[in-house]
Design a protein around this motif. Sequence first.
Motif, PDB file in Angstrom:
ATOM      1  N   LEU A 118      47.500  39.870  40.145  1.00 12.20           N
ATOM      2  CA  LEU A 118      47.367  39.656  38.704  1.00 12.20           C
ATOM      3  C   LEU A 118      46.140  40.352  38.118  1.00 12.20           C
ATOM      4  O   LEU A 118      46.178  40.856  36.999  1.00 12.20           O
ATOM      5  CB  LEU A 118      47.312  38.156  38.412  1.00 12.20           C
ATOM      6  CG  LEU A 118      48.509  37.343  38.957  1.00 12.20           C
ATOM      7  CD1 LEU A 118      48.302  35.859  38.704  1.00 12.20           C
ATOM      8  CD2 LEU A 118      49.807  37.824  38.333  1.00 12.20           C
ATOM      9  N   SER A 119      45.064  40.355  38.858  1.00 10.98           N
ATOM     10  CA  SER A 119      43.827  41.002  38.393  1.00 10.98           C
ATOM     11  C   SER A 119      42.875  41.104  39.574  1.00 10.98           C
ATOM     12  O   SER A 119      43.144  40.602  40.666  1.00 10.98           O
ATOM     13  CB  SER A 119      43.186  40.194  37.252  1.00 10.98           C
ATOM     14  OG  SER A 119      42.903  38.866  37.665  1.00 10.98           O
ATOM     15  N   GLY A 120      41.741  41.770  39.358  1.00 12.62           N
ATOM     16  CA  GLY A 120      40.757  41.930  40.433  1.00 12.62           C
ATOM     17  C   GLY A 120      40.538  43.384  40.773  1.00 12.62           C
ATOM     18  O   GLY A 120      41.266  44.291  40.316  1.00 12.62           O
ATOM     19  N   ASN A 121      39.522  43.624  41.587  1.00  8.48           N
ATOM     20  CA  ASN A 121      39.158  44.975  42.017  1.00  8.48           C
ATOM     21  C   ASN A 121      39.312  45.038  43.535  1.00  8.48           C
ATOM     22  O   ASN A 121      38.699  44.238  44.263  1.00  8.48           O
ATOM     23  CB  ASN A 121      37.712  45.280  41.613  1.00  8.48           C
ATOM     24  CG  ASN A 121      37.484  45.094  40.123  1.00  8.48           C
ATOM     25  OD1 ASN A 121      37.835  45.960  39.329  1.00  8.48           O
ATOM     26  ND2 ASN A 121      36.907  43.968  39.739  1.00  8.48           N
ATOM     27  N   TYR A 122      40.099  46.023  44.019  1.00  9.08           N
ATOM     28  CA  TYR A 122      40.477  46.043  45.432  1.00  9.08           C
ATOM     29  C   TYR A 122      40.225  47.411  46.065  1.00  9.08           C
ATOM     30  O   TYR A 122      40.427  48.444  45.431  1.00  9.08           O
ATOM     31  CB  TYR A 122      41.954  45.676  45.591  1.00  9.08           C
ATOM     32  CG  TYR A 122      42.287  44.320  45.015  1.00  9.08           C
ATOM     33  CD1 TYR A 122      42.165  43.166  45.776  1.00  9.08           C
ATOM     34  CD2 TYR A 122      42.699  44.197  43.688  1.00  9.08           C
ATOM     35  CE1 TYR A 122      42.453  41.920  45.239  1.00  9.08           C
ATOM     36  CE2 TYR A 122      42.990  42.964  43.139  1.00  9.08           C
ATOM     37  CZ  TYR A 122      42.864  41.827  43.917  1.00  9.08           C
ATOM     38  OH  TYR A 122      43.141  40.593  43.372  1.00  9.08           O
ATOM     39  N   ALA A 123      39.797  47.376  47.321  1.00 11.26           N
ATOM     40  CA  ALA A 123      39.689  48.580  48.152  1.00 11.26           C
ATOM     41  C   ALA A 123      40.347  48.233  49.483  1.00 11.26           C
ATOM     42  O   ALA A 123      39.953  47.270  50.148  1.00 11.26           O
ATOM     43  CB  ALA A 123      38.233  48.964  48.363  1.00 11.26           C
TER      44      ALA A 123
END
Length: 197
Positions: free
Chosen positions: A179-184
Amino acid sequence: MKRKYLLIAIIIFVLLAGIVTTFFLLSKSDKPLNQADTHTTETVEEYNDIAWINESLAQVILNDKITKITQGGTYNIHGNGSSGIYIDTDDKIKLILNDANIINKNGSAIFIENADGVEIELADNSINHLENSPKREDDENGEGTLFSNASLSLSGNGYLSVKSNYSDAISTKKNLDILSGNYAIISENDGLKGKDS
């Protein structure tokens, strides 16, 4: 008069004998209780402590023990862990990753055996990392870094890096919602995998 004093002496003797006997029995009964307490402590030591603030919110400070969650509610996760989080419940679960760093030496960082849906929230401005082990002792330790048999959703305004040294990075056998967030994500196989999505 002598009979009166004799009667008083007998009463005092009986009372003293009763007190001594009671003290002796109590001191004997303490030993099994202490042994039971020690045994219980030794049994629980392999699992991380979960401190409930109220009925629905718990604080979890990660360490080298397994964090085993068997009750529904919201769990605020922070600290460094090397044994992962294991979830097995019929209830809904919410994990708040709040500067959580989990590098499991033998299995998934988060393994969800069973739940009525799991929501993972990245706390505001938090930096979180999940990583699994490259080698398995058995096949029951998960199929990826973050693995779930239940529906899984991820949200929040924090950061999450996921490294898979074995199988998928984020994987669920049911719905997967980002839904949202910052990912690596760095993965041996698939980065994201959902069966019903």
